[in-house]
Scaffold this active site. Structure first.
Site, PDB file in Angstrom:
ATOM      1  N   ILE A 100      46.811  41.139  38.159  1.00 55.57           N
ATOM      2  CA  ILE A 100      47.845  40.886  37.348  1.00 55.57           C
ATOM      3  C   ILE A 100      47.444  41.139  35.887  1.00 55.57           C
ATOM      4  O   ILE A 100      46.842  40.188  35.265  1.00 55.57           O
ATOM      5  CB  ILE A 100      48.953  39.955  37.549  1.00 55.57           C
ATOM      6  CG1 ILE A 100      50.008  39.861  36.542  1.00 55.57           C
ATOM      7  CG2 ILE A 100      48.144  38.552  37.696  1.00 55.57           C
ATOM      8  CD1 ILE A 100      51.083  38.846  37.179  1.00 55.57           C
ATOM      9  N   SER A 101      47.970  41.907  34.950  1.00 56.33           N
ATOM     10  CA  SER A 101      47.620  42.073  33.589  1.00 56.33           C
ATOM     11  C   SER A 101      46.121  42.042  33.037  1.00 56.33           C
ATOM     12  O   SER A 101      45.521  43.256  33.672  1.00 56.33           O
ATOM     13  CB  SER A 101      48.216  40.851  32.960  1.00 56.33           C
ATOM     14  OG  SER A 101      48.528  40.959  31.516  1.00 56.33           O
ATOM     15  N   TRP A 102      45.738  41.110  32.650  1.00 58.63           N
ATOM     16  CA  TRP A 102      44.251  41.278  32.434  1.00 58.63           C
ATOM     17  C   TRP A 102      43.303  41.429  33.769  1.00 58.63           C
ATOM     18  O   TRP A 102      42.418  42.012  33.914  1.00 58.63           O
ATOM     19  CB  TRP A 102      43.757  40.174  31.648  1.00 58.63           C
ATOM     20  CG  TRP A 102      42.134  40.056  31.187  1.00 58.63           C
ATOM     21  CD1 TRP A 102      41.572  40.359  30.044  1.00 58.63           C
ATOM     22  CD2 TRP A 102      41.025  39.692  31.952  1.00 58.63           C
ATOM     23  NE1 TRP A 102      40.269  40.382  30.117  1.00 58.63           N
ATOM     24  CE2 TRP A 102      39.845  39.765  31.221  1.00 58.63           C
ATOM     25  CE3 TRP A 102      40.848  39.113  33.217  1.00 58.63           C
ATOM     26  CZ2 TRP A 102      38.550  39.585  31.610  1.00 58.63           C
ATOM     27  CZ3 TRP A 102      39.673  38.693  33.893  1.00 58.63           C
ATOM     28  CH2 TRP A 102      38.413  38.996  33.003  1.00 58.63           C
ATOM     29  N   GLY A 104      44.463  42.896  36.280  1.00 58.17           N
ATOM     30  CA  GLY A 104      44.420  44.211  36.779  1.00 58.17           C
ATOM     31  C   GLY A 104      43.337  45.155  36.389  1.00 58.17           C
ATOM     32  O   GLY A 104      42.927  45.863  36.804  1.00 58.17           O
ATOM     33  N   HIS A 248      56.713  40.616  32.721  1.00 53.49           N
ATOM     34  CA  HIS A 248      55.410  40.562  32.998  1.00 53.49           C
ATOM     35  C   HIS A 248      55.219  39.973  34.059  1.00 53.49           C
ATOM     36  O   HIS A 248      53.962  40.077  34.793  1.00 53.49           O
ATOM     37  CB  HIS A 248      54.907  40.189  31.828  1.00 53.49           C
ATOM     38  CG  HIS A 248      53.276  40.405  31.613  1.00 53.49           C
ATOM     39  ND1 HIS A 248      52.750  41.667  31.486  1.00 53.49           N
ATOM     40  CD2 HIS A 248      52.120  39.665  31.638  1.00 53.49           C
ATOM     41  CE1 HIS A 248      51.517  41.716  31.358  1.00 53.49           C
ATOM     42  NE2 HIS A 248      51.243  40.609  31.498  1.00 53.49           N
TER      43      HIS A 248
END
Length: 267
Positions: A100-102, A104, A248
């Site tokens: 997820i996010s970073w 990812g 997010h």
């Protein structure tokens, strides 16, 4: 191994949480500065699903949660190699990965460097790094500091602005997120930021052989939805799941919709 422990992986100590199950485990890569406890609501919902109980491996990136900050930073490739050593140490011949996010970005790098070790990939609210449509400057400015992790009230205040998807409006979700958060070492936070500097997956996404599930909210101020659509055009085997009204942290705010979809994809 089952439960929470601190393992030595090479020269690095890693705080990990392993949940037993059947078949290929799911390696969980969290967002920047986020400790593994923030993933527990997702893990618990995944465990409650009917059918195969998916084993999970959660960990704290060095400098967050219970993993000490290294003296020197790692690039994204270095973090991916550290994960390969962790999976090997745990004795798993193959894993799925969710980022997820970073996280990812880390999941993409892990899948790229370990095509035989990584079976399937789930990418939530993430991008190709430097080749992306960026967030608004005020959102990027808020993310440049780990302040939100040090002050729970600040987490709730910033939630609606930087996370979107109703995060700030749902006091219960925001409060639970704030309570579970552990402030990262500021140096560790900036080491993570440095790892993403100049990184991109754009050149190797067309080469990934693994099936990839892209999860994106249409109300994500940090990673605009168009980024998932750009990635889908490059991938060989993409599945795109758009969360309408999701932000997010849709993995938490829209868990009723996303957990079954992820479980089906992995099963």
């Amino acid at each position: 191994m089952n439960g929470t422990d601190v393992l030595r992986v090479g020269r690095q100590q890693l705080h990990v949480d392993i949940r037993a199950g059947e078949g290929t485990p799911l390696l969980l890569c969290n967002g920047i500065g986020a400790n593994l406890e923030l993933m527990r609501p997702f893990v618990e919902r995944l465990e409650a699903m009917q059918g195969r109980r998916i084993p999970t491996i959660a960990f704290d990136v060095p400098g967050t949660g219970g993993s000490p900050t290294p003296r020197l930073p790692r690039w994204m490739t270095g973090h991916a190699r550290l994960l390969r050593e962790l999976v090997t140490k745990l004795g798993f011949p193959q894993v799925d990965v969710l980022g997820i996010s970073w996280g990812g970005a880390l999941a993409q790098e892990f899948a790229h460097l370990n095509p035989k070790l990584c079976r399937r990939v789930v990418l939530c609210a993430t991008s190709m790094g430097m080749v992306m449509v960026p967030a608004h400057p005020r959102v990027l400015l808020a993310l440049a500091s780990p302040t939100r992790y040090f002050r729970p009230s600040r987490m709730r205040e910033l939630g609606a602005a930087i996370y979107g998807g109703g995060f700030g409006e749902d006091k219960g979700v925001a409060d639970a997120f704030a309570r579970a958060s552990r402030a990262p070492d500021p140096l560790g936070y900036y080491w993570q930021m440095l790892a993403g500097w100049g990184w991109t997956s754009a050149y190797y996404l067309p080469l990934l052989r693994q099936p990839v599930l892209l999860v994106a909210g249409d109300d994500d101020p940090i990673i605009p939805l168009v980024n998932a659509k750009m990635m889908a055009r490059l991938l060989r085997k993409p599945t795109v799941h758009i969360v309408h009204g999701g932000g997010h942290l849709a993995l938490l705010t829209h868990a009723d919709e996303l957990v079954p979809a992820i479980h089906t994809f992995l099963s």
